[in-house]
Design a protein around this motif. Structure first.
Motif, mmCIF file in Angstrom:
data_model
loop_
_atom_site.group_PDB
_atom_site.id
_atom_site.type_symbol
_atom_site.label_atom_id
_atom_site.label_comp_id
_atom_site.label_asym_id
_atom_site.label_seq_id
_atom_site.Cartn_x
_atom_site.Cartn_y
_atom_site.Cartn_z
ATOM 1 N N HIS A 48 98.444 4.939 77.536
ATOM 2 C CA HIS A 48 97.951 3.567 77.370
ATOM 3 C C HIS A 48 97.544 2.990 78.721
ATOM 4 C CE1 HIS A 48 101.421 1.589 79.199
ATOM 5 N NE2 HIS A 48 102.175 2.468 78.554
ATOM 6 N N ALA A 49 96.674 2.007 78.692
ATOM 7 C CA ALA A 49 96.201 1.352 79.905
ATOM 8 C C ALA A 49 97.255 0.368 80.423
ATOM 9 C CB ALA A 49 94.878 0.651 79.620
ATOM 10 N N LYS A 50 96.962 -0.225 81.568
ATOM 11 C CA LYS A 50 97.883 -1.134 82.258
ATOM 12 C C LYS A 50 98.300 -2.298 81.353
ATOM 13 C CE LYS A 50 99.868 -2.698 86.043
ATOM 14 N NZ LYS A 50 101.080 -2.054 86.495
ATOM 15 N N ALA A 51 99.602 -2.441 81.177
ATOM 16 C CA ALA A 51 100.133 -3.494 80.312
ATOM 17 C C ALA A 51 100.567 -4.704 81.125
ATOM 18 C CB ALA A 51 101.319 -2.960 79.510
ATOM 19 N N ASP A 52 100.576 -5.831 80.458
ATOM 20 C CA ASP A 52 101.072 -7.072 81.034
ATOM 21 C C ASP A 52 102.584 -7.121 80.820
ATOM 22 O OD1 ASP A 52 100.990 -9.519 82.266
ATOM 23 O OD2 ASP A 52 99.740 -10.491 80.751
ATOM 24 N N TRP A 53 103.245 -8.056 81.481
ATOM 25 C CA TRP A 53 104.706 -8.180 81.367
ATOM 26 C C TRP A 53 105.138 -9.560 80.876
ATOM 27 C CZ3 TRP A 53 108.085 -4.233 81.890
ATOM 28 C CH2 TRP A 53 107.596 -3.057 82.453
ATOM 29 N N PRO A 54 104.602 -10.032 79.751
ATOM 30 C CA PRO A 54 105.073 -11.328 79.249
ATOM 31 C C PRO A 54 106.495 -11.181 78.692
ATOM 32 C CG PRO A 54 103.646 -10.328 77.641
ATOM 33 C CD PRO A 54 103.638 -9.414 78.845
ATOM 34 N N GLU A 55 107.096 -12.271 78.386
ATOM 35 C CA GLU A 55 108.472 -12.228 77.872
ATOM 36 C C GLU A 55 108.468 -11.928 76.380
ATOM 37 O OE1 GLU A 55 111.449 -14.681 79.284
ATOM 38 O OE2 GLU A 55 110.567 -14.906 81.266
ATOM 39 N N VAL A 56 108.172 -10.672 76.077
ATOM 40 C CA VAL A 56 108.198 -10.170 74.701
ATOM 41 C C VAL A 56 108.915 -8.822 74.727
ATOM 42 C CG1 VAL A 56 106.055 -11.342 74.009
ATOM 43 C CG2 VAL A 56 105.944 -9.010 74.903
ATOM 44 N N ALA A 57 109.288 -8.354 73.567
ATOM 45 C CA ALA A 57 109.904 -7.032 73.473
ATOM 46 C C ALA A 57 108.935 -5.986 74.009
ATOM 47 C CB ALA A 57 110.260 -6.728 72.018
ATOM 48 N N ASP A 58 109.462 -4.910 74.596
ATOM 49 C CA ASP A 58 108.630 -3.869 75.192
ATOM 50 C C ASP A 58 107.561 -3.362 74.227
ATOM 51 O OD1 ASP A 58 108.164 -1.907 77.472
ATOM 52 O OD2 ASP A 58 108.520 -0.541 75.778
ATOM 53 N N HIS A 59 107.927 -3.166 72.982
ATOM 54 C CA HIS A 59 107.007 -2.637 71.975
ATOM 55 C C HIS A 59 105.807 -3.555 71.766
ATOM 56 C CE1 HIS A 59 105.661 -1.263 67.953
ATOM 57 N NE2 HIS A 59 106.121 -0.086 68.365
ATOM 58 N N THR A 103 102.612 3.031 67.822
ATOM 59 C CA THR A 103 102.514 1.709 67.190
ATOM 60 C C THR A 103 102.704 0.555 68.167
ATOM 61 O OG1 THR A 103 104.854 1.826 66.614
ATOM 62 C CG2 THR A 103 103.259 2.562 64.936
ATOM 63 N N ALA A 104 103.022 0.844 69.430
ATOM 64 C CA ALA A 104 103.199 -0.221 70.418
ATOM 65 C C ALA A 104 101.885 -0.979 70.612
ATOM 66 C CB ALA A 104 103.670 0.358 71.749
ATOM 67 N N ALA A 105 101.968 -2.266 70.885
ATOM 68 C CA ALA A 105 100.779 -3.110 71.027
ATOM 69 C C ALA A 105 99.836 -2.581 72.099
ATOM 70 C CB ALA A 105 101.191 -4.550 71.339
ATOM 71 N N ARG A 106 100.366 -2.153 73.235
ATOM 72 C CA ARG A 106 99.501 -1.712 74.335
ATOM 73 C C ARG A 106 98.754 -0.420 74.018
ATOM 74 N NH1 ARG A 106 104.814 -1.446 75.634
ATOM 75 N NH2 ARG A 106 105.698 0.489 76.482
ATOM 76 N N THR A 107 99.350 0.468 73.223
ATOM 77 C CA THR A 107 98.640 1.697 72.853
ATOM 78 C C THR A 107 97.583 1.399 71.795
ATOM 79 O OG1 THR A 107 100.451 2.228 71.336
ATOM 80 C CG2 THR A 107 100.442 3.357 73.466
ATOM 81 N N ARG A 108 97.918 0.548 70.843
ATOM 82 C CA ARG A 108 96.935 0.184 69.813
ATOM 83 C C ARG A 108 95.723 -0.497 70.450
ATOM 84 N NH1 ARG A 108 101.402 -2.376 67.288
ATOM 85 N NH2 ARG A 108 100.188 -4.296 67.371
ATOM 86 N N GLU A 109 95.986 -1.387 71.405
ATOM 87 C CA GLU A 109 94.893 -2.095 72.072
ATOM 88 C C GLU A 109 94.068 -1.135 72.938
ATOM 89 O OE1 GLU A 109 94.181 -6.181 74.675
ATOM 90 O OE2 GLU A 109 96.230 -5.581 74.188
ATOM 91 N N THR A 110 94.732 -0.221 73.640
ATOM 92 C CA THR A 110 94.015 0.786 74.433
ATOM 93 C C THR A 110 93.075 1.586 73.540
ATOM 94 O OG1 THR A 110 95.813 0.993 76.057
ATOM 95 C CG2 THR A 110 94.292 2.866 75.865
ATOM 96 N N TRP A 111 93.594 2.077 72.416
ATOM 97 C CA TRP A 111 92.788 2.893 71.525
ATOM 98 C C TRP A 111 91.652 2.084 70.909
ATOM 99 C CZ3 TRP A 111 90.746 7.145 71.047
ATOM 100 C CH2 TRP A 111 90.285 7.658 69.845
ATOM 101 N N LYS A 112 91.921 0.854 70.517
ATOM 102 C CA LYS A 112 90.876 0.007 69.914
ATOM 103 C C LYS A 112 89.699 -0.157 70.876
ATOM 104 C CE LYS A 112 90.075 -4.651 68.189
ATOM 105 N NZ LYS A 112 90.619 -5.980 68.012
#
Length: 172
Positions: free
Chosen positions: A14-25, A58-67
């Motif tokens: 996956h591409a570079k993820a942000d670090w907001p205050e949410v669960a890692d997934h 199913t993690a948000a950052r991988t789904r967004e990378t693939w999209k």
């Protein structure tokens, strides 16, 4: 397609993820990650590999990378969102590969580190050349991908049987 047809596995981190205050997934991509995802998709399209099946965490950052990456490909492959890719062990990744249907020639996994780097390293056999040294030096950065050639059926894939045909990272 026979079981001994040459196949490829593409491992996309996956591409570079942000670090907001949410669960890692649920972590989304950072601005750089969104830009790098499209670049990775364009570079993957340049390889000429026609992906038959994409398994995406199913993690948000991988789904967004693939999209973002898939929009750069000439043909959209069938995509399955797979929970087992999140925080996967080598054994779990190998099990996913072994479950791949025989009609799939080129498989893409969109996942996380350290899993993607570990699998690329463990799959690459002795004929992997300079790309393995480059991958070892640079690690497996975000939005990087490795292409591993396999000359056997999916059910008989095991560690060390592939050849690292290409390693690409967006900021090399």
């Amino acid at each position: 397609m026979s079981a001994d047809t040459s196949r490829r596995i593409v491992l996309l981190r996956h591409a570079k993820a942000d670090w907001p205050e949410v669960a890692d997934h649920e972590r989304p991509l950072a601005d750089r990650g969104r830009a790098d995802s499209a670049v990775a998709g364009r570079r993957l399209a340049e390889t000429g590999i026609a992906i038959d099946l994409a398994l995406c965490s199913t993690a948000a950052r991988t789904r967004e990378t693939w999209k973002l990456a898939v929009h750069e490909l000439p043909q959209r492959p069938r995509t399955v969102y797979e929970d087992r890719l999140y925080d996967a062990t080598l054994g779990e990744l190998l099990a996913l590969i072994n479950e791949t249907p025989d009609d799939v020639n080129n498989l893409l996994l969109v996942g996380h580190n350290p899993s993607m780097h570990a699998l690329a390293d463990a799959m690459a056999g002795p004929d992997s050349g300079d790309d393995i040294a480059r991958m070892t030096r640079s690690g497996f950065p975000t939005a990087a991908f490795a292409v591993i050639g396999i000359d056997r059926g999916w059910k008989s894939v095991e560690l060390g049987v592939g050849t690292l045909q290409e390693f690409w990272a967006p900021h090399d």
